[in-house]
Design a protein around this motif. Structure first.
Motif, short mmCIF file in Angstrom:
data_model
loop_
_atom_site.label_atom_id
_atom_site.label_comp_id
_atom_site.label_asym_id
_atom_site.label_seq_id
_atom_site.Cartn_x
_atom_site.Cartn_y
_atom_site.Cartn_z
N LYS A 53 0.83 -1.21 0.00
CA LYS A 53 0.00 0.00 0.00
C LYS A 53 0.87 1.26 0.00
N LEU A 54 2.00 1.21 0.70
CA LEU A 54 2.89 2.37 0.81
C LEU A 54 3.98 2.39 -0.26
N GLY A 55 3.99 1.39 -1.14
CA GLY A 55 4.96 1.35 -2.23
C GLY A 55 6.37 1.02 -1.77
N MET A 56 6.48 0.16 -0.77
CA MET A 56 7.81 -0.24 -0.30
C MET A 56 7.86 -1.76 -0.18
N SER A 57 9.04 -2.28 -0.04
CA SER A 57 9.19 -3.72 0.09
C SER A 57 8.81 -4.16 1.50
N TYR A 58 8.45 -5.44 1.61
CA TYR A 58 8.15 -6.02 2.91
C TYR A 58 9.36 -5.88 3.82
N ARG A 59 10.54 -6.14 3.28
CA ARG A 59 11.77 -6.08 4.08
C ARG A 59 12.00 -4.67 4.65
N HIS A 60 11.75 -3.66 3.83
CA HIS A 60 11.93 -2.27 4.27
C HIS A 60 10.93 -1.94 5.40
N ALA A 61 9.68 -2.31 5.21
CA ALA A 61 8.65 -2.05 6.22
C ALA A 61 8.99 -2.79 7.51
N TRP A 62 9.38 -4.06 7.39
CA TRP A 62 9.72 -4.85 8.58
C TRP A 62 10.93 -4.24 9.29
N SER A 63 11.89 -3.75 8.53
CA SER A 63 13.08 -3.11 9.12
C SER A 63 12.69 -1.88 9.94
N TYR A 64 11.78 -1.07 9.42
CA TYR A 64 11.29 0.11 10.15
C TYR A 64 10.65 -0.29 11.47
N ILE A 65 9.77 -1.28 11.40
CA ILE A 65 9.05 -1.73 12.59
C ILE A 65 10.03 -2.32 13.60
N ASN A 66 10.93 -3.17 13.12
CA ASN A 66 11.89 -3.83 14.00
C ASN A 66 12.79 -2.82 14.71
N SER A 67 13.27 -1.80 13.99
CA SER A 67 14.15 -0.81 14.63
C SER A 67 13.39 -0.01 15.69
N ALA A 68 12.12 0.30 15.42
CA ALA A 68 11.31 1.03 16.41
C ALA A 68 11.09 0.16 17.64
N GLU A 69 10.79 -1.11 17.44
CA GLU A 69 10.58 -2.01 18.57
C GLU A 69 11.85 -2.11 19.43
N GLU A 70 12.99 -2.23 18.77
CA GLU A 70 14.25 -2.33 19.51
C GLU A 70 14.52 -1.06 20.33
N ARG A 71 14.31 0.09 19.72
CA ARG A 71 14.62 1.34 20.40
C ARG A 71 13.61 1.69 21.49
N PHE A 72 12.34 1.32 21.29
CA PHE A 72 11.33 1.53 22.33
C PHE A 72 11.48 0.50 23.45
N GLY A 73 11.98 -0.67 23.07
CA GLY A 73 12.00 -1.76 24.04
C GLY A 73 10.61 -2.34 24.24
N GLU A 74 9.77 -2.18 23.25
CA GLU A 74 8.37 -2.64 23.31
C GLU A 74 7.98 -3.23 21.96
N ARG A 75 7.12 -4.23 22.01
CA ARG A 75 6.58 -4.76 20.76
C ARG A 75 5.52 -3.81 20.23
N LEU A 76 5.51 -3.64 18.93
CA LEU A 76 4.50 -2.79 18.28
C LEU A 76 3.46 -3.62 17.54
N LEU A 77 3.86 -4.84 17.15
CA LEU A 77 2.95 -5.71 16.39
C LEU A 77 2.90 -7.09 17.01
N ILE A 78 1.75 -7.71 16.88
CA ILE A 78 1.59 -9.13 17.18
C ILE A 78 1.40 -9.79 15.82
N LYS A 79 2.35 -10.65 15.48
CA LYS A 79 2.37 -11.26 14.15
C LYS A 79 1.94 -12.72 14.21
N THR A 80 1.24 -13.14 13.17
CA THR A 80 0.92 -14.56 13.01
C THR A 80 1.56 -15.03 11.72
N LYS A 81 2.11 -16.25 11.76
CA LYS A 81 2.79 -16.80 10.58
C LYS A 81 1.79 -17.17 9.51
N GLY A 82 2.29 -17.17 8.28
CA GLY A 82 1.45 -17.55 7.14
C GLY A 82 1.06 -19.01 7.19
#
Length: 132
Positions: free
Chosen positions: A62-91
């Motif tokens: 939807k945002l015109g970016m790769s899954y890897r790029h979006a996941w990298s953004y989320i992962n870095s925020a989670e690491e720096r906050f020290g909090e999970r931002l998403l609850i993920k379920t596997k495919g």
């Protein structure tokens, strides 16, 4: 002397060569920790898109970016906050997905309020200072 004092003394009041109505004020707000970006409008956009689509992959598309790029953004925020931002379920047969944690929902709300209030303040001060 400060530059403001200098300009007040030495600069004529009408220095504009272009109409002030052509000018627009721009600003960005982000949160840092130890000089590193933790959260800003890009990460907020990804979280909003995950909320809307229920999937990191769909949010990235939807945002015109790769899954890897979006996941990298989320992962870095989670690491720096020290909090999970998403609850993920596997495919699988039903496909994977992701939902925002309560922490992420609160962060989106508070960051959105901060951005809106900062924009309002900056726009008001711009009008007061530049008279537009």
């Amino acid at each position: 002397r400060s530059i403001g004092e200098y300009l007040a003394i030495s600069t004529p009041k009408k220095i504009w060569k272009m109409p002030k109505a052509c000018l627009r004020i721009k600003s960005k707000v982000w949160l840092e920790k130890d000089g590193e970006l933790v959260f800003g409008s890009g990460k907020a956009a990804i979280l909003k898109a995950v909320f809307e689509t229920g999937s990191i992959n769909k949010a990235a598309k939807k945002l015109g970016m790769s899954y890897r790029h979006a996941w990298s953004y989320i992962n870095s925020a989670e690491e720096r906050f020290g909090e999970r931002l998403l609850i993920k379920t596997k495919g699988g047969n039903s496909g994977g997905g992701a939902v925002l944690t309560e922490y992420a929902k609160i962060m989106l709300d508070e960051f959105g309020r901060l951005e809106a209030e900062a924009r309002e303040f900056i726009n008001r001060r711009y009008r007061e200072i530049f008279g537009t």
